[in-house]
Design an enzyme around this catalytic site. Structure first.
Site, PDB file in Angstrom:
ATOM      1  N   ARG A 125      49.887  42.072  48.841  1.00 23.01           N
ATOM      2  CA  ARG A 125      49.039  41.762  49.992  1.00 23.01           C
ATOM      3  C   ARG A 125      49.655  40.692  50.877  1.00 23.01           C
ATOM      4  O   ARG A 125      49.443  40.670  52.073  1.00 23.01           O
ATOM      5  CB  ARG A 125      47.669  41.295  49.486  1.00 23.01           C
ATOM      6  CG  ARG A 125      46.750  40.776  50.580  1.00 23.01           C
ATOM      7  CD  ARG A 125      45.409  40.352  50.036  1.00 23.01           C
ATOM      8  NE  ARG A 125      44.714  41.459  49.413  1.00 23.01           N
ATOM      9  CZ  ARG A 125      43.879  41.340  48.377  1.00 23.01           C
ATOM     10  NH1 ARG A 125      43.653  40.146  47.860  1.00 23.01           N
ATOM     11  NH2 ARG A 125      43.285  42.400  47.874  1.00 23.01           N
ATOM     12  N   TYR A 126      50.387  39.771  50.256  1.00 27.79           N
ATOM     13  CA  TYR A 126      50.952  38.635  50.997  1.00 27.79           C
ATOM     14  C   TYR A 126      52.460  38.808  51.104  1.00 27.79           C
ATOM     15  O   TYR A 126      53.066  39.480  50.282  1.00 27.79           O
ATOM     16  CB  TYR A 126      50.623  37.334  50.266  1.00 27.79           C
ATOM     17  CG  TYR A 126      49.140  37.038  50.174  1.00 27.79           C
ATOM     18  CD1 TYR A 126      48.439  36.583  51.280  1.00 27.79           C
ATOM     19  CD2 TYR A 126      48.447  37.216  48.985  1.00 27.79           C
ATOM     20  CE1 TYR A 126      47.088  36.300  51.198  1.00 27.79           C
ATOM     21  CE2 TYR A 126      47.092  36.936  48.891  1.00 27.79           C
ATOM     22  CZ  TYR A 126      46.413  36.476  50.011  1.00 27.79           C
ATOM     23  OH  TYR A 126      45.071  36.196  49.911  1.00 27.79           O
ATOM     24  N   ARG A 129      54.644  37.257  47.755  1.00 28.69           N
ATOM     25  CA  ARG A 129      54.182  37.254  46.365  1.00 28.69           C
ATOM     26  C   ARG A 129      53.376  38.514  46.063  1.00 28.69           C
ATOM     27  O   ARG A 129      52.803  39.105  46.969  1.00 28.69           O
ATOM     28  CB  ARG A 129      53.354  36.004  46.061  1.00 28.69           C
ATOM     29  CG  ARG A 129      52.189  35.767  47.000  1.00 28.69           C
ATOM     30  CD  ARG A 129      51.898  34.265  47.077  1.00 28.69           C
ATOM     31  NE  ARG A 129      50.680  33.953  47.805  1.00 28.69           N
ATOM     32  CZ  ARG A 129      50.595  33.884  49.140  1.00 28.69           C
ATOM     33  NH1 ARG A 129      51.640  34.182  49.901  1.00 28.69           N
ATOM     34  NH2 ARG A 129      49.466  33.565  49.717  1.00 28.69           N
ATOM     35  N   CYS A 138      40.839  42.727  28.221  1.00 31.75           N
ATOM     36  CA  CYS A 138      40.575  41.293  28.160  1.00 31.75           C
ATOM     37  C   CYS A 138      40.042  40.958  26.768  1.00 31.75           C
ATOM     38  O   CYS A 138      39.610  41.840  26.031  1.00 31.75           O
ATOM     39  CB  CYS A 138      39.520  40.895  29.191  1.00 31.75           C
ATOM     40  SG  CYS A 138      40.116  40.919  30.890  1.00 31.75           S
ATOM     41  N   CYS A 142      33.753  39.399  31.626  1.00 30.69           N
ATOM     42  CA  CYS A 142      32.832  38.623  32.470  1.00 30.69           C
ATOM     43  C   CYS A 142      31.962  39.611  33.230  1.00 30.69           C
ATOM     44  O   CYS A 142      32.472  40.563  33.829  1.00 30.69           O
ATOM     45  CB  CYS A 142      33.607  37.792  33.484  1.00 30.69           C
ATOM     46  SG  CYS A 142      34.936  36.807  32.777  1.00 30.69           S
ATOM     47  N   CYS A 145      33.008  40.339  36.840  1.00 28.07           N
ATOM     48  CA  CYS A 145      34.419  40.722  37.021  1.00 28.07           C
ATOM     49  C   CYS A 145      34.681  41.429  38.350  1.00 28.07           C
ATOM     50  O   CYS A 145      34.005  42.392  38.713  1.00 28.07           O
ATOM     51  CB  CYS A 145      34.863  41.634  35.887  1.00 28.07           C
ATOM     52  SG  CYS A 145      36.610  42.091  36.006  1.00 28.07           S
ATOM     53  N   ARG A 147      37.423  43.079  38.879  1.00 32.58           N
ATOM     54  CA  ARG A 147      38.117  44.338  38.576  1.00 32.58           C
ATOM     55  C   ARG A 147      37.373  45.149  37.536  1.00 32.58           C
ATOM     56  O   ARG A 147      37.978  45.830  36.705  1.00 32.58           O
ATOM     57  CB  ARG A 147      39.549  44.071  38.110  1.00 32.58           C
ATOM     58  CG  ARG A 147      40.378  43.529  39.224  1.00 32.58           C
ATOM     59  CD  ARG A 147      41.870  43.595  39.051  1.00 32.58           C
ATOM     60  NE  ARG A 147      42.387  42.754  40.109  1.00 32.58           N
ATOM     61  CZ  ARG A 147      42.752  41.489  39.949  1.00 32.58           C
ATOM     62  NH1 ARG A 147      42.777  40.957  38.755  1.00 32.58           N
ATOM     63  NH2 ARG A 147      43.120  40.782  40.981  1.00 32.58           N
ATOM     64  N   ASP A 305      32.709  37.894  44.913  1.00 28.86           N
ATOM     65  CA  ASP A 305      33.114  39.103  45.642  1.00 28.86           C
ATOM     66  C   ASP A 305      31.963  40.105  45.751  1.00 28.86           C
ATOM     67  O   ASP A 305      31.043  40.104  44.939  1.00 28.86           O
ATOM     68  CB  ASP A 305      34.292  39.768  44.928  1.00 28.86           C
ATOM     69  CG  ASP A 305      35.583  38.977  45.089  1.00 28.86           C
ATOM     70  OD1 ASP A 305      35.719  38.266  46.098  1.00 28.86           O
ATOM     71  OD2 ASP A 305      36.446  39.083  44.197  1.00 28.86           O
ATOM     72  N   ASP A 342      37.391  35.632  49.367  1.00 30.42           N
ATOM     73  CA  ASP A 342      38.427  36.669  49.328  1.00 30.42           C
ATOM     74  C   ASP A 342      37.882  37.781  50.229  1.00 30.42           C
ATOM     75  O   ASP A 342      36.966  38.518  49.846  1.00 30.42           O
ATOM     76  CB  ASP A 342      38.698  37.135  47.898  1.00 30.42           C
ATOM     77  CG  ASP A 342      40.137  37.588  47.709  1.00 30.42           C
ATOM     78  OD1 ASP A 342      40.771  37.986  48.714  1.00 30.42           O
ATOM     79  OD2 ASP A 342      40.630  37.558  46.563  1.00 30.42           O
ATOM     80  N   LYS A 349      42.499  35.700  50.829  1.00 25.51           N
ATOM     81  CA  LYS A 349      41.720  34.471  50.661  1.00 25.51           C
ATOM     82  C   LYS A 349      41.649  33.673  51.956  1.00 25.51           C
ATOM     83  O   LYS A 349      42.658  33.381  52.566  1.00 25.51           O
ATOM     84  CB  LYS A 349      42.357  33.641  49.557  1.00 25.51           C
ATOM     85  CG  LYS A 349      42.345  34.351  48.217  1.00 25.51           C
ATOM     86  CD  LYS A 349      43.210  33.636  47.202  1.00 25.51           C
ATOM     87  CE  LYS A 349      43.313  34.403  45.915  1.00 25.51           C
ATOM     88  NZ  LYS A 349      44.283  35.515  45.993  1.00 25.51           N
TER      89      LYS A 349
HETATM   90  C1  PLP Z   1      45.062  35.816  45.013  1.00 28.18           C
HETATM   91  C2  PLP Z   1      46.158  36.731  45.190  1.00 28.18           C
HETATM   92  C3  PLP Z   1      47.484  36.277  45.244  1.00 28.18           C
HETATM   93  C4  PLP Z   1      47.853  34.823  45.098  1.00 28.18           C
HETATM   94  O1  PLP Z   1      47.339  34.062  46.158  1.00 28.18           O
HETATM   95  P1  PLP Z   1      47.610  32.508  46.205  1.00 28.18           P
HETATM   96  O2  PLP Z   1      46.804  32.030  47.368  1.00 28.18           O
HETATM   97  O3  PLP Z   1      49.084  32.348  46.402  1.00 28.18           O
HETATM   98  O4  PLP Z   1      47.174  31.927  44.909  1.00 28.18           O
HETATM   99  C5  PLP Z   1      48.472  37.199  45.438  1.00 28.18           C
HETATM  100  N1  PLP Z   1      48.204  38.512  45.597  1.00 28.18           N
HETATM  101  C6  PLP Z   1      46.937  38.971  45.572  1.00 28.18           C
HETATM  102  C7  PLP Z   1      46.688  40.433  45.777  1.00 28.18           C
HETATM  103  C8  PLP Z   1      45.872  38.103  45.362  1.00 28.18           C
HETATM  104  O5  PLP Z   1      44.612  38.585  45.312  1.00 28.18           O
END
Ligand code: PLP
Length: 425
Positions: A125-126, A129, A138, A142, A145, A147, A305, A342, A349
C-alpha cells in the site's frame, strides 16, 4: 505439507474429553510449555465454563455458528474475571450476540487489502514497505479482528505463499521495510519462522524486518530463549505487540517483554480504541505508562475499523480526540501513541489530533498547550528556504508533499476532468 507438520498450531483442536486445565491443576512444566498451551486452547463453551461463569448472552453467541472461531489459550483464559462480563480481557475474546448484528457501514475487508495485494499474502500500500501475511493462525482470536475474513480458517494459507511474496519483494528494490504479520507469525515453529526471516534477510534492499504479534500477551511461554536467540540473528528486527488494556500486562507477559527487549528488539504497541474496553483517557494513559515501564513504546492507537462483526466496539472519533487531549503534556511523550484512522477503501493510516495551532500571521504562530495556555511563536523573517542544490537527499516528492515543493500544482480526483474541463465537440 512439510510446513504444516512443523507448525504446531496445525495439530488437531483439543476435544471435550480432554478439558484444558487451570494453572492450579496443571503441572508447571506443561503450563509453561507453549505447545501445551496451544494444544489445550479453549474452543468450546464447555471448556470455557471451567474458567468463567458464562452469561446467557455469551452462551447464545457461542451456540451460534460464528464468522470467527473462538480460541483462547488457557493462560489468557485464566486472566479473565470469572464473574464480571465487563472484564476487558473477556470482552476482547469471548463472543457476544452483538457481533452477529449487521451494520450497513461494515464490510469483510474494510481496508481493501485484497485489492492492494500484488501476490497472495502480500499487501503493498505504501511506497517503501509491505505487509506480509505469514500465516492465518493466531494463538487466540480477538473479537475485533481486522482480518477476521482470513484468520482462524483451518490450514495456514499464508505459509504456502511465501515464495511468491519473497520473489515480489526481491523484484522491488524500493521495499526497505517488511512487516510480517498474519495471523500471528510467532505461532509458527522456530524452523518455519527462521526460513521466512532468512529468506527476507537474503534480499539486500530489505533494511528492516518488523513482526506484528499478540503472542507476548496470548502466549508468553512462546518467548523462549531459543526464539529470542533466533530473532536477534535477524537484526534490525522490530516487534509491534497489540495491547489494549493495562490488565493484559500480567507478570508472565511482562517477563516475556523483558526477554524480547533484552534481545535488543525495539518493542512497540498497537492498540485499538474499543467501546467498553479502553474508551477512557485514564485507561489509555495507564496503558502507555505501563508499557514504557516494560520498554514498549506505544505506537498507534487505531480507530476501530469498519469490519464486519466489530461494529459494537466502535466509538465516535471524538472519543479518540478526547483521549489524545488527555495524554499530550499530561504524561511522558514516549508513552503517547499516534491516534490514526486506517482509512476505508485502502486509504491507509491517517493521523488524527486535537488542534493545537490556533492561528498564524506572516510573522507569528499562535499555539495553545495542554493546559490551555496560548503562546505566540515568532517566525524567522530571513529564512532563505531549504538549499536543495546542496542537499544530497532531496529527490522526487509524491502526494501532497509534492504540492508543497511545487513539483505538482494539483491532485485531481478521478473523473474530475470529465465534469470540469469543457471538451470541443
Ligand atoms: C500499517 C501498514 C503498514 C505499516 O505502516 P507504518 O505506518 O509504517 O507502521 C504497511 N502496510 C500496510 C498494508 C499497513 O496496513
Amino acid at each position: 505439507m512439510h510446513e504444516l507438520i512443523e507448525n504446531p498450531v496445525e495439530e488437531p483442536p483439543s476435544t471435550a474429553d480432554e478439558p484444558p486445565g487451570t494453572k492450579a491443576d496443571v503441572p508447571a512444566y506443561l503450563w509453561n510449555d507453549w505447545r501445551w498451551q496451544m494444544r489445550h486452547a479453549v474452543r468450546t463453551a464447555d471448556q470455557l465454563s471451567r474458567y468463567i461463569n458464562l452469561t446467557p448472552d455469551e452462551r447464545a453467541a457461542l451456540d451460534t455458528p460464528g464468522r470467527l472461531r473462538m480460541q483462547i489459550t488457557p493462560f489468557v483464559a485464566g486472566l479473565m474475571d470469572r464473574d464480571d462480563p465487563h472484564c476487558p480481557i473477556r470482552r476482547q475474546l469471548v463472543p457476544t450476540v452483538a457481533e452477529f448484528m449487521s451494520c450497513p457501514d461494515t464490510v469483510a475487508d474494510s481496508l481493501h487489502e485484497e485489492e492492494q495485494s500484488p501476490v497472495p499474502g502480500l499487501v503493498h500500500r505504501y511506497p517503501d514497505r509491505v505487509l506480509l501475511l505469514a500465516t492465518t493462525l493466531c494463538a487466540a482470536y480477538c473479537r475485533h479482528c481486522t482480518r477476521s475474513r482470513l484468520v482462524g480458517k483451518g490450514a495456514g494459507a499464508g505459509v504456502r505463499d511465501w515464495d511468491a511474496a519473497l520473489e515480489y519483494i526481491a523484484a522491488h528494490p524500493e521495499i526497505r521495510d517488511v512487516l510480517v504479520s498474519g495471523g500471528d507469525p510467532l505461532t509458527l515453529a522456530d524452523r518455519v519462522l527462521e526460513r521466512l526471516l532468512s529468506g527476507l534477510r537474503a534480499i539486500p534492499h530489505v533494511e528492516v524486518i518488523r513482526i506484528g504479534t499478540r503472542v507476548p500477551f496470548f502466549l508468553p511461554q512462546r518467548i523462549t530463549p531459543e526464539l529470542t536467540d533466533l530473532l536477534r540473528r535477524y537484526h534490525p528486527l522490530w516487534i509491534n505487540v497489540h495491547f489494549n488494556h493495562p490488565k493484559e500486562l500480567a507478570p508472565e507477559v511482562e517477563a516475556a517483554l523483558n526477554r524480547l527487549a533484552d534481545a535488543g528488539i525495539p518493542l512497540g504497541s498497537q492498540s485499538v480504541l474499543l467501546a467498553g474496553i479502553n474508551d477512557c483517557p485514564a485507561v489509555i494513559k495507564a496503558l502507555g505508562q505501563r508499557l514504557v515501564r516494560n520498554r514498549v513504546r506505544p505506537y498507534y492507537l487505531y480507530q476501530c475499523d469498519l469490519v464486519e462483526g466489530a461494529a459494537h466496539f466502535r466509538t465516535p472519533v471524538a472519543k479518540g480526540i478526547e483521549i489524545m487531549e488527555s495524554l499530550r503534556g499530561h504524561t511522558s511523550g514516549f508513552a503517547i501513541p499516534q491516534y490514526v484512522i486506517d482509512a476505508p477503501n485502502g486509504g491507509g493510516k491517517v493521523p488524527i489530533l486535537p488542534n493545537y495551532l490556533i492561528s498564524m500571521s506572516d510573522t507569528h504562530v499562535v499555539v495553545r498547550n495542554y493546559e490551555g495556555m496560548i503562546s505566540s511563536y515568532a517566525q524567522p523573517t530571513d529564512y532563505p528556504g531549504h538549499d536543495r542544490e546542496h542537499c544530497e537527499y532531496c529527490n522526487g516528492r509524491q502526494g501532497v508533499s509534492a504540492l508543497l515543493s511545487g513539483q505538482k500544482d494539483a491532485i485531481r480526483p478521478e473523473g474530475w476532468q470529465c465534469s470540469h474541463v469543457k471538451h470541443d465537440a
